[in-house]
Design a protein around this motif. Sequence first.
Motif, PDB file in Angstrom:
ATOM      1  N   MET A   1      52.471  22.325 -16.110  1.00 16.96           N
ATOM      2  CA  MET A   1      51.757  21.089 -16.395  1.00 16.96           C
ATOM      3  C   MET A   1      52.730  19.957 -16.718  1.00 16.96           C
ATOM      4  SD  MET A   1      48.881  19.649 -16.587  1.00 16.96           S
ATOM      5  CE  MET A   1      47.907  18.434 -17.339  1.00 16.96           C
ATOM      6  N   ILE A   2      53.840  20.274 -17.380  1.00 19.73           N
ATOM      7  CA  ILE A   2      54.834  19.254 -17.721  1.00 19.73           C
ATOM      8  C   ILE A   2      55.369  18.606 -16.447  1.00 19.73           C
ATOM      9  CG2 ILE A   2      57.108  18.860 -18.774  1.00 19.73           C
ATOM     10  CD1 ILE A   2      55.003  19.472 -20.836  1.00 19.73           C
ATOM     11  N   LEU A   3      55.598  19.420 -15.434  1.00 12.83           N
ATOM     12  CA  LEU A   3      56.111  18.899 -14.163  1.00 12.83           C
ATOM     13  C   LEU A   3      55.113  17.936 -13.521  1.00 12.83           C
ATOM     14  CD1 LEU A   3      58.741  19.259 -12.738  1.00 12.83           C
ATOM     15  CD2 LEU A   3      57.799  21.203 -11.517  1.00 12.83           C
ATOM     16  N   ALA A   4      53.842  18.262 -13.570  1.00 12.15           N
ATOM     17  CA  ALA A   4      52.806  17.374 -13.022  1.00 12.15           C
ATOM     18  C   ALA A   4      52.757  16.060 -13.779  1.00 12.15           C
ATOM     19  CB  ALA A   4      51.446  18.069 -13.057  1.00 12.15           C
ATOM     20  N   ILE A   5      52.935  16.118 -15.091  1.00 15.95           N
ATOM     21  CA  ILE A   5      52.929  14.897 -15.901  1.00 15.95           C
ATOM     22  C   ILE A   5      54.131  14.026 -15.549  1.00 15.95           C
ATOM     23  CG2 ILE A   5      53.172  14.004 -18.261  1.00 15.95           C
ATOM     24  CD1 ILE A   5      51.511  16.463 -19.173  1.00 15.95           C
ATOM     25  N   VAL A   6      55.296  14.646 -15.407  1.00 12.81           N
ATOM     26  CA  VAL A   6      56.509  13.887 -15.066  1.00 12.81           C
ATOM     27  C   VAL A   6      56.368  13.265 -13.675  1.00 12.81           C
ATOM     28  CG1 VAL A   6      58.981  14.099 -14.555  1.00 12.81           C
ATOM     29  CG2 VAL A   6      58.020  15.202 -16.585  1.00 12.81           C
ATOM     30  N   ILE A   7      55.919  14.044 -12.701  1.00 11.92           N
ATOM     31  CA  ILE A   7      55.729  13.525 -11.334  1.00 11.92           C
ATOM     32  C   ILE A   7      54.736  12.361 -11.352  1.00 11.92           C
ATOM     33  CG2 ILE A   7      54.748  14.060  -9.063  1.00 11.92           C
ATOM     34  CD1 ILE A   7      55.982  16.881  -9.379  1.00 11.92           C
TER      35      ILE A   7
ATOM     36  N   LEU B   1      57.295  22.327  -5.059  1.00 11.99           N
ATOM     37  CA  LEU B   1      57.608  22.953  -6.349  1.00 11.99           C
ATOM     38  C   LEU B   1      56.553  23.983  -6.764  1.00 11.99           C
ATOM     39  CD1 LEU B   1      58.834  19.778  -8.268  1.00 11.99           C
ATOM     40  CD2 LEU B   1      60.235  21.628  -7.314  1.00 11.99           C
ATOM     41  N   GLU B   2      55.533  24.144  -5.930  1.00 14.32           N
ATOM     42  CA  GLU B   2      54.458  25.125  -6.117  1.00 14.32           C
ATOM     43  C   GLU B   2      53.694  24.946  -7.426  1.00 14.32           C
ATOM     44  OE1 GLU B   2      56.155  28.988  -5.477  1.00 14.32           O
ATOM     45  OE2 GLU B   2      56.490  28.592  -3.343  1.00 14.32           O
ATOM     46  N   ILE B   3      53.382  23.679  -7.750  1.00 14.99           N
ATOM     47  CA  ILE B   3      52.545  23.427  -8.929  1.00 14.99           C
ATOM     48  C   ILE B   3      51.088  23.234  -8.526  1.00 14.99           C
ATOM     49  CG2 ILE B   3      54.438  22.451 -10.277  1.00 14.99           C
ATOM     50  CD1 ILE B   3      53.184  19.669  -9.763  1.00 14.99           C
ATOM     51  N   GLY B   4      50.821  23.265  -7.237  1.00 13.40           N
ATOM     52  CA  GLY B   4      49.474  23.120  -6.725  1.00 13.40           C
ATOM     53  C   GLY B   4      49.517  22.939  -5.223  1.00 13.40           C
ATOM     54  N   ASP B   5      48.352  22.757  -4.638  1.00 14.00           N
ATOM     55  CA  ASP B   5      48.267  22.579  -3.198  1.00 14.00           C
ATOM     56  C   ASP B   5      47.059  21.702  -2.885  1.00 14.00           C
ATOM     57  OD1 ASP B   5      48.942  22.801  -0.549  1.00 14.00           O
ATOM     58  OD2 ASP B   5      48.757  24.984  -0.460  1.00 14.00           O
ATOM     59  N   LEU B   6      46.916  21.392  -1.619  1.00 15.53           N
ATOM     60  CA  LEU B   6      45.737  20.679  -1.129  1.00 15.53           C
ATOM     61  C   LEU B   6      45.030  21.623  -0.180  1.00 15.53           C
ATOM     62  CD1 LEU B   6      47.322  17.183  -0.377  1.00 15.53           C
ATOM     63  CD2 LEU B   6      46.032  17.876  -2.391  1.00 15.53           C
TER      64      LEU B   6
ATOM     65  N   PRO C   1      42.488  18.973  -4.187  1.00 13.28           N
ATOM     66  CA  PRO C   1      43.714  19.446  -4.839  1.00 13.28           C
ATOM     67  C   PRO C   1      43.430  20.691  -5.684  1.00 13.28           C
ATOM     68  CG  PRO C   1      42.851  17.574  -6.029  1.00 13.28           C
ATOM     69  CD  PRO C   1      41.970  17.760  -4.823  1.00 13.28           C
ATOM     70  N   THR C   2      44.429  21.557  -5.753  1.00 17.78           N
ATOM     71  CA  THR C   2      44.321  22.739  -6.597  1.00 17.78           C
ATOM     72  C   THR C   2      45.491  22.744  -7.574  1.00 17.78           C
ATOM     73  OG1 THR C   2      45.578  24.113  -5.059  1.00 17.78           O
ATOM     74  CG2 THR C   2      43.178  24.073  -4.771  1.00 17.78           C
TER      75      THR C   2
ATOM     76  N   PHE D   1      45.781  16.931 -11.567  1.00 15.83           N
ATOM     77  CA  PHE D   1      46.184  15.904 -12.535  1.00 15.83           C
ATOM     78  C   PHE D   1      46.800  14.712 -11.818  1.00 15.83           C
ATOM     79  CE2 PHE D   1      49.294  13.947 -15.395  1.00 15.83           C
ATOM     80  CZ  PHE D   1      48.478  13.624 -16.460  1.00 15.83           C
ATOM     81  N   VAL D   2      47.673  14.985 -10.848  1.00 12.08           N
ATOM     82  CA  VAL D   2      48.311  13.908 -10.081  1.00 12.08           C
ATOM     83  C   VAL D   2      47.234  13.084  -9.370  1.00 12.08           C
ATOM     84  CG1 VAL D   2      49.961  13.349  -8.255  1.00 12.08           C
ATOM     85  CG2 VAL D   2      50.424  15.272  -9.797  1.00 12.08           C
ATOM     86  N   ALA D   3      46.230  13.752  -8.805  1.00 11.79           N
ATOM     87  CA  ALA D   3      45.149  13.046  -8.104  1.00 11.79           C
ATOM     88  C   ALA D   3      44.358  12.153  -9.058  1.00 11.79           C
ATOM     89  CB  ALA D   3      44.219  14.049  -7.422  1.00 11.79           C
ATOM     90  N   GLY D   4      44.125  12.619 -10.265  1.00 14.78           N
ATOM     91  CA  GLY D   4      43.421  11.805 -11.260  1.00 14.78           C
ATOM     92  C   GLY D   4      44.211  10.573 -11.654  1.00 14.78           C
ATOM     93  N   VAL D   5      45.510  10.758 -11.850  1.00 10.16           N
ATOM     94  CA  VAL D   5      46.372   9.620 -12.199  1.00 10.16           C
ATOM     95  C   VAL D   5      46.432   8.636 -11.036  1.00 10.16           C
ATOM     96  CG1 VAL D   5      48.748   8.948 -12.737  1.00 10.16           C
ATOM     97  CG2 VAL D   5      47.712  10.898 -13.906  1.00 10.16           C
ATOM     98  N   GLU D   6      46.468   9.153  -9.808  1.00  7.00           N
ATOM     99  CA  GLU D   6      46.495   8.258  -8.648  1.00  7.00           C
ATOM    100  C   GLU D   6      45.234   7.413  -8.578  1.00  7.00           C
ATOM    101  OE1 GLU D   6      47.180   8.110  -3.848  1.00  7.00           O
ATOM    102  OE2 GLU D   6      46.656  10.037  -4.753  1.00  7.00           O
ATOM    103  N   ALA D   7      44.079   8.009  -8.843  1.00  2.51           N
ATOM    104  CA  ALA D   7      42.825   7.243  -8.819  1.00  2.51           C
ATOM    105  C   ALA D   7      42.851   6.124  -9.858  1.00  2.51           C
ATOM    106  CB  ALA D   7      41.640   8.174  -9.050  1.00  2.51           C
ATOM    107  N   LEU D   8      43.345   6.436 -11.050  1.00  2.00           N
ATOM    108  CA  LEU D   8      43.465   5.413 -12.096  1.00  2.00           C
ATOM    109  C   LEU D   8      44.439   4.321 -11.672  1.00  2.00           C
ATOM    110  CD1 LEU D   8      43.039   4.339 -14.990  1.00  2.00           C
ATOM    111  CD2 LEU D   8      44.888   5.866 -15.696  1.00  2.00           C
TER     112      LEU D   8
END
Length: 142
Positions: free
Chosen positions: A1-7, A69-74, A103-104, A109-116
């Motif tokens: 999750m930390i990696l997703a927050i940083v990205i 980085l294998e933190i998720g996929d589409l 997104p999985t 999280f990245v998708a939510g931040v992108e929408a915002l």
Amino acid sequence: MILAIVISAVTFVLSGALHYAIVSGAIRHLGAASYHRGRKLVTALCVSGIAHLAAASLYALAYGLGRALEIGDLSGDTPTTAMDVFYFSLVSYTSLGLGDIVPTGHLRFVAGVEALNGFLLISCSAAMLFLFMTEQSEERRQ
């Protein structure tokens, strides 16, 4: 999750800075140009669209990084290509959210931040264009 927050944080800041640089630079240039005011407005609209495409492209790169980085996929009905990643980014950026690609993992999280971020940057473009049109209108009256 930390990696997703940083990205997400890095992409948020970079896309905001890129958007500001493109739109404000264009408006500054157009303010000094001697084009017809209708031409100036159309140019400002096109530049604003390009700035949004550039920001969505940054998020598409972020999804690619997250996948690498294998933190998720589409996931979707078919294997995800680079165009699918960009398409998903545009759909997320505009808050359209069609749902044909989902997104999985932590990419959600990245998708939510992108929408915002997309909502904020689209609003900024609208405000900048409004100010630009107001200035053009005032110049015409004088």
